[in-house]
Design an enzyme around this catalytic site. Sequence first.
Site, PDB file in Angstrom:
ATOM      1  N   TYR A   1       0.279  11.721 -27.181  1.00 19.07           N
ATOM      2  CA  TYR A   1      -0.360  13.007 -27.460  1.00 19.07           C
ATOM      3  C   TYR A   1      -1.230  13.426 -26.279  1.00 19.07           C
ATOM      4  CZ  TYR A   1      -4.626  10.326 -28.561  1.00 19.07           C
ATOM      5  OH  TYR A   1      -5.729   9.498 -28.501  1.00 19.07           O
ATOM      6  N   CYS A   2      -1.460  14.731 -26.178  1.00 17.12           N
ATOM      7  CA  CYS A   2      -2.373  15.287 -25.175  1.00 17.12           C
ATOM      8  C   CYS A   2      -2.945  16.576 -25.757  1.00 17.12           C
ATOM      9  CB  CYS A   2      -1.663  15.519 -23.844  1.00 17.12           C
ATOM     10  SG  CYS A   2      -0.274  16.667 -23.931  1.00 17.12           S
ATOM     11  N   THR A   3      -3.586  17.394 -24.936  1.00 13.49           N
ATOM     12  CA  THR A   3      -4.275  18.582 -25.444  1.00 13.49           C
ATOM     13  C   THR A   3      -3.321  19.587 -26.079  1.00 13.49           C
ATOM     14  OG1 THR A   3      -5.901  18.310 -23.674  1.00 13.49           O
ATOM     15  CG2 THR A   3      -5.898  20.417 -24.847  1.00 13.49           C
TER      16      THR A   3
ATOM     17  N   ILE B   1      -3.020  18.203 -29.574  1.00 15.06           N
ATOM     18  CA  ILE B   1      -4.162  18.061 -30.478  1.00 15.06           C
ATOM     19  C   ILE B   1      -4.543  19.410 -31.080  1.00 15.06           C
ATOM     20  CG2 ILE B   1      -6.579  17.329 -30.627  1.00 15.06           C
ATOM     21  CD1 ILE B   1      -5.995  15.541 -28.145  1.00 15.06           C
TER      22      ILE B   1
END
Length: 615
Positions: free
Chosen positions: A212-214, A243
């Site tokens: 996951y990342c932004t 996210i």
Amino acid sequence: MADDNKEEVEYGVLLYYKYTSIPDVDSLFTFYDSNCRCLELLGRVRLSPSGVNVTVGGKLSALEKHIAAVRSNSLFEGTDFKLASCHEPLNDKVARECGFTSLSIRVVKELVTFSSHPLLKSPDVSKAGRHLSAAEFHSVLENVGKFPLEKTTDDQQRVVLLDARNLYETRIGKFQTSNVRTLDPEIRQYSDLHAWIDNNSEQLRGNQILMYCTGGIRCEMASAYIRSKGDGFENVFQLYGGIQRYLEQFPDGGFFKGKNFVFDHRVSVGSSDANVMGTCLLCCSSFDDYLSRNRCIYCRMLVLVCDSCQKKGSQYICELCQKNGKSVQQVPLIEGDESEELSRPMETEAVATSVSTKFLPQLPWGNGTRPTRKLRILCLHGFRQNASGFKGRTASLAKKLKNIVELTFVDAPHEVPFIYQPILAEQNNCELPLAPQRPPPLKSCSRKFAWFISPNSSQKNGSNWEMADGPFDPLQYQQQTDGYDASLAYLKNVFSQLGPFDGILGFSQGAAMAALVCAQQKELRGQMDFRFVIFCSGFALRLADKEEGSINWPSLHVFGNDQGNDRQIDSKASRKLASLFDDGCSVIVEHEFGHIIPTRSPYIDEIKNFLHRFL
């Protein structure tokens, strides 16, 4: 007052990216420039032949019109437009650093720079991990152990979370659940993730990896790279929409704890859960507010310092630099500083940077005209030279590169004696000294140093002159082979106390030293980290066991061609050194001059082109 509140609510931020083949980048540039200016949108637009990456802000009505215009282009079919309402940015320090007081549209080679080795081929994003919606991602974490994501013959496969973001982001928020291990690479910038994956592949092999990342874009390339490793790395999944989409789906935060760092004037976005994950760098109290924009004095990464600990003029050192032994008392020496921090006095001179220069390694270019920070390059002089003299010899180079680099010069650790040649006269076909000669007075001479010395060197210092035992020997560098261990230990101290450095520039014997450091990068990782090396009039020393193309490190080789007038280092020796480096990540620049670093076109242009790849 009611009208003011309404105006504030009408502002928003839009994030989206799309990996797709762009047939006409110039035409797309024109569209974004016209559309964003017409709608008064501010922020960053990055275009490349492989897609777009956009973060812009403006009135919600204008952003909705922008989305409609983009959707009308078939290239953007299936694009996830993430639109959030927020307060309008002020023209303050935070907004300026995030690029939200102007519009920056740039054409780039890569939408996100995955590897610090820009000459290496990027992963194929078409082979990225499988997308999981926010609901699917949440369900997997909720039901860990009950059923696998993919059918597999290995009953021992575990689910692991991999955070693809930087340390300053993960400090204030990340996914956490008691049944799943979260791997936090603790990297300064995304381009460091490539090396982390290589060094920690055994933690990933054979597991089901949830990334996951932004907003999702960083997972595209990173997941593709993990999957490219083959057997044991097939089961990679990524949170679609990042996210941001997850928090929209789960306003209470779900399995995400803390705040989501964002690259705009909002700085961070939280859930309804008021739990604070971040802590003050100094007192360790709960704190997660980056509005003060405090930074590490070495690497310039953002640090968290609570209001109580903030004092005017204070200097801070991030966790990563502390791990490498840096302290406030070891602030990099600058020209004129007579501090003696290393094992022996070290002269170090830095080409001054502009007062307005900002170090923002985690942010894209701010205004589209110059980099957000300069590349720091450690310069290693040649045999029987010193830092001051080499700085003088490279003054023209420093001037031509002043907008993109900061050069730091250090003396080598081995001091060598002064040598002078007697004046000879021909008499009866013999060469004899004219008469006893006195060397120049010592007080007018600067001490000289070397990275390598001859095995039979007397190890005398520069307190006396010595007459040369013969005429100049252009191959003398081949006999200067001792002293490497001391020079390596010395450079480790330089990196620890004056680093970090983006690259090394080695001239002549300094280039030979830099080449040996490159050959040992696997063993030196964590002690001497850098991204590229520049060899000027270089040659290989103690590298006979290396095969052609065996050193895989971004390198620029600058040396005189066969018609040049380099009396010290033959072009064949420089060409031999270049052959040891992988063709895929090395660049060769040959010139027709002597034992110098050329600063006229086209040579300086090729040097700049190489350096720009690392900005």
